[in-house]
Design a protein around this motif. Structure first.
Motif, PDB file in Angstrom:
ATOM      1  N   GLY A 118     -24.327  -9.548  -8.961  1.00  0.00           N
ATOM      2  CA  GLY A 118     -23.882  -8.686  -7.868  1.00  0.00           C
ATOM      3  C   GLY A 118     -22.377  -8.506  -7.801  1.00  0.00           C
ATOM      4  N   ILE A 119     -21.702  -8.545  -8.939  1.00  0.00           N
ATOM      5  CA  ILE A 119     -20.254  -8.316  -8.967  1.00  0.00           C
ATOM      6  C   ILE A 119     -19.982  -7.055  -9.784  1.00  0.00           C
ATOM      7  N   PRO A 120     -18.816  -6.431  -9.578  1.00  0.00           N
ATOM      8  CA  PRO A 120     -18.496  -5.241 -10.374  1.00  0.00           C
ATOM      9  C   PRO A 120     -18.393  -5.576 -11.866  1.00  0.00           C
ATOM     10  N   LEU A 121     -18.705  -4.587 -12.715  1.00  0.00           N
ATOM     11  CA  LEU A 121     -18.661  -4.782 -14.162  1.00  0.00           C
ATOM     12  C   LEU A 121     -17.275  -5.215 -14.618  1.00  0.00           C
ATOM     13  N   GLY A 122     -16.245  -4.609 -14.079  1.00  0.00           N
ATOM     14  CA  GLY A 122     -14.871  -4.964 -14.453  1.00  0.00           C
ATOM     15  C   GLY A 122     -14.554  -6.420 -14.132  1.00  0.00           C
ATOM     16  N   THR A 123     -15.087  -6.918 -13.026  1.00  0.00           N
ATOM     17  CA  THR A 123     -14.869  -8.321 -12.635  1.00  0.00           C
ATOM     18  C   THR A 123     -15.578  -9.246 -13.622  1.00  0.00           C
ATOM     19  N   ALA A 124     -16.797  -8.888 -13.992  1.00  0.00           N
ATOM     20  CA  ALA A 124     -17.534  -9.714 -14.965  1.00  0.00           C
ATOM     21  C   ALA A 124     -16.788  -9.758 -16.293  1.00  0.00           C
ATOM     22  N   LYS A 125     -16.305  -8.601 -16.763  1.00  0.00           N
ATOM     23  CA  LYS A 125     -15.551  -8.564 -18.016  1.00  0.00           C
ATOM     24  C   LYS A 125     -14.267  -9.377 -17.917  1.00  0.00           C
ATOM     25  N   SER A 126     -13.584  -9.266 -16.792  1.00  0.00           N
ATOM     26  CA  SER A 126     -12.332 -10.010 -16.609  1.00  0.00           C
ATOM     27  C   SER A 126     -12.567 -11.512 -16.598  1.00  0.00           C
ATOM     28  N   ARG A 127     -13.627 -11.940 -15.927  1.00  0.00           N
ATOM     29  CA  ARG A 127     -13.919 -13.374 -15.880  1.00  0.00           C
ATOM     30  C   ARG A 127     -14.206 -13.917 -17.283  1.00  0.00           C
ATOM     31  N   ILE A 128     -14.951 -13.149 -18.062  1.00  0.00           N
ATOM     32  CA  ILE A 128     -15.247 -13.584 -19.433  1.00  0.00           C
ATOM     33  C   ILE A 128     -13.963 -13.591 -20.265  1.00  0.00           C
ATOM     34  N   ARG A 129     -13.204 -12.489 -20.205  1.00  0.00           N
ATOM     35  CA  ARG A 129     -11.989 -12.373 -21.018  1.00  0.00           C
ATOM     36  C   ARG A 129     -10.963 -13.447 -20.648  1.00  0.00           C
ATOM     37  N   LEU A 130     -10.680 -13.612 -19.360  1.00  0.00           N
ATOM     38  CA  LEU A 130      -9.693 -14.610 -18.931  1.00  0.00           C
ATOM     39  C   LEU A 130     -10.196 -16.032 -19.192  1.00  0.00           C
ATOM     40  N   GLY A 131     -11.493 -16.245 -19.001  1.00  0.00           N
ATOM     41  CA  GLY A 131     -12.060 -17.564 -19.280  1.00  0.00           C
ATOM     42  C   GLY A 131     -11.923 -17.929 -20.748  1.00  0.00           C
ATOM     43  N   LEU A 132     -12.210 -16.954 -21.625  1.00  0.00           N
ATOM     44  CA  LEU A 132     -12.072 -17.211 -23.064  1.00  0.00           C
ATOM     45  C   LEU A 132     -10.609 -17.442 -23.439  1.00  0.00           C
ATOM     46  N   ARG A 133      -9.702 -16.687 -22.830  1.00  0.00           N
ATOM     47  CA  ARG A 133      -8.273 -16.879 -23.105  1.00  0.00           C
ATOM     48  C   ARG A 133      -7.847 -18.287 -22.685  1.00  0.00           C
ATOM     49  N   ARG A 134      -8.308 -18.718 -21.534  1.00  0.00           N
ATOM     50  CA  ARG A 134      -7.959 -20.067 -21.068  1.00  0.00           C
ATOM     51  C   ARG A 134      -8.592 -21.148 -21.932  1.00  0.00           C
ATOM     52  N   LEU A 135      -9.821 -20.913 -22.387  1.00  0.00           N
ATOM     53  CA  LEU A 135     -10.454 -21.871 -23.301  1.00  0.00           C
ATOM     54  C   LEU A 135      -9.642 -22.003 -24.583  1.00  0.00           C
ATOM     55  N   ARG A 136      -9.259 -20.859 -25.163  1.00  0.00           N
ATOM     56  CA  ARG A 136      -8.462 -20.893 -26.401  1.00  0.00           C
ATOM     57  C   ARG A 136      -7.160 -21.654 -26.179  1.00  0.00           C
ATOM     58  N   ALA A 137      -6.491 -21.373 -25.054  1.00  0.00           N
ATOM     59  CA  ALA A 137      -5.214 -22.030 -24.772  1.00  0.00           C
ATOM     60  C   ALA A 137      -5.399 -23.538 -24.574  1.00  0.00           C
ATOM     61  N   ALA A 138      -6.463 -23.931 -23.866  1.00  0.00           N
ATOM     62  CA  ALA A 138      -6.712 -25.362 -23.628  1.00  0.00           C
ATOM     63  C   ALA A 138      -7.019 -26.080 -24.933  1.00  0.00           C
ATOM     64  N   ILE A 139      -7.791 -25.453 -25.792  1.00  0.00           N
ATOM     65  CA  ILE A 139      -8.133 -26.070 -27.082  1.00  0.00           C
ATOM     66  C   ILE A 139      -6.903 -26.114 -27.984  1.00  0.00           C
ATOM     67  N   ALA A 140      -6.117 -25.036 -27.995  1.00  0.00           N
ATOM     68  CA  ALA A 140      -4.911 -24.998 -28.824  1.00  0.00           C
ATOM     69  C   ALA A 140      -3.885 -26.026 -28.356  1.00  0.00           C
ATOM     70  N   ALA A 141      -3.811 -26.249 -27.028  1.00  0.00           N
ATOM     71  CA  ALA A 141      -2.857 -27.229 -26.488  1.00  0.00           C
ATOM     72  C   ALA A 141      -3.230 -28.637 -26.919  1.00  0.00           C
ATOM     73  N   GLY A 142      -4.494 -28.852 -27.213  1.00  0.00           N
ATOM     74  CA  GLY A 142      -4.952 -30.163 -27.677  1.00  0.00           C
ATOM     75  C   GLY A 142      -5.020 -31.176 -26.554  1.00  0.00           C
ATOM     76  N   PRO A 143      -5.522 -32.371 -26.874  1.00  0.00           N
ATOM     77  CA  PRO A 143      -5.669 -33.408 -25.863  1.00  0.00           C
ATOM     78  C   PRO A 143      -4.327 -34.046 -25.495  1.00  0.00           C
ATOM     79  N   ASP A 144      -4.237 -34.537 -24.250  1.00  0.00           N
ATOM     80  CA  ASP A 144      -3.048 -35.286 -23.850  1.00  0.00           C
ATOM     81  C   ASP A 144      -3.193 -36.727 -24.338  1.00  0.00           C
TER      82      ASP A 144
END
Length: 194
Positions: free
Chosen positions: A156-182
Motif C-alpha cells: 500500500g505504498i507508492p511505486l516510487g517509494t518502493a523503488k526508493s526503499r530498495i535502491r537506498l537500502g541496496l546502496r546502504r548495504l553496499r556501503a556497510a559491506i565495503a566499510a567492513g567490520p569494526d
C-alpha cells in the motif's frame, strides 16, 4: 580388492568403486530417512562420496567402520538440507504474513548455497544497519521474489517509494559491506546520503 584399512586405500579408483557399490544404498537410506525425498537423497549420496573422494583421509578407521562413517555424513548433510528448506519455508511464511498474499521463493541448489554461506553472516549484519522499511522492501524483493510494483501494491505504498526503499537500502548495504567490520567484528552503520 581388500577392505580399505585407511583413507589412502580409497585413492585407488577400483577400491573406491567397490566402496561406492557396497555403501551407496545405505547412504541413500540414511539421507532419505531424514529428507523423505529420493531425489534429494541421491544428491546427498553424490555429495558424500565426492567428499570421500576429495578427502579420504578424513575417515579414521580407529573411530569406526567406513559404512557407519558414510551413513553419519549422509545424515548430517541431509539434516543441513532439511534445515535450509525449513528456513526457506519460514522466510516464505514471514513474507506472506507481511504482504497478506502467497509469496513464492526461489530455491537455491546445494552448490549455490555452499558458495553463499560465507557471505550470509556479513549480509545479516549489514541488513541490521538498514531502516525497517528498507529491510522489509529488500526482503520482499530478494527473498520473496517480488517486483517493486508488486511490493508497492501489496504494502500500500507508492511505486516510487518502493523503488526508493530498495535502491537506498541496496546502496546502504553496499556501503556497510565495503566499510567492513569494526574492531569488534560488527559492520559500521553506512553513512549514505538519501
Amino acid at each position: 580388492m581388500a577392505i580399505p584399512r585407511s583413507g589412502s586405500d580409497l585413492r585407488d579408483p577400483r577400491c573406491f568403486a567397490r566402496v561406492f557399490d557396497e555403501h551407496a544404498a545405505g547412504v541413500q537410506s540414511s539421507a532419505q530417512a531424514v529428507l523423505r525425498d529420493p531425489v534429494r537423497a541421491q544428491d546427498v549420496v553424490q555429495d558424500v562420496f565426492l567428499r570421500l573422494w576429495r578427502r579420504p583421509e578424513a575417515w579414521d578407521p580407529a573411530r569406526g567402520p567406513l559404512g557407519a562413517y558414510l551413513r553419519l555424513m549422509a545424515r548430517s548433510r541431509a539434516l543441513d538440507l532439511w534445515r535450509e528448506a525449513d528456513v526457506r519455508e519460514r522466510t516464505r511464511r514471514r513474507a506472506q504474513e507481511e504482504t497478506g498474499e502467497e509469496v513464492v521463493t526461489v530455491l537455491d541448489t546445494p552448490e549455490i548455497a555452499a558458495l553463499r554461506e560465507a557471505e550470509r553472516e556479513t549480509l545479516r549484519v549489514a541488513l541490521a544497519t538498514l531502516s525497517e522499511d528498507q529491510r522489509r522492501a529488500i526482503a520482499l524483493a530478494y527473498w520473496g521474489g517480488l517486483t517493486a510494483e508488486q511490493i508497492a501494491e501489496r504494502t500500500g505504498i507508492p511505486l516510487g517509494t518502493a523503488k526508493s526503499r530498495i535502491r537506498l537500502g541496496l546502496r546502504r548495504l553496499r556501503a556497510a559491506i565495503a566499510a567492513g567490520p569494526d574492531e569488534g567484528g560488527a559492520l559500521a552503520p553506512a553513512s549514505v546520503a538519501a
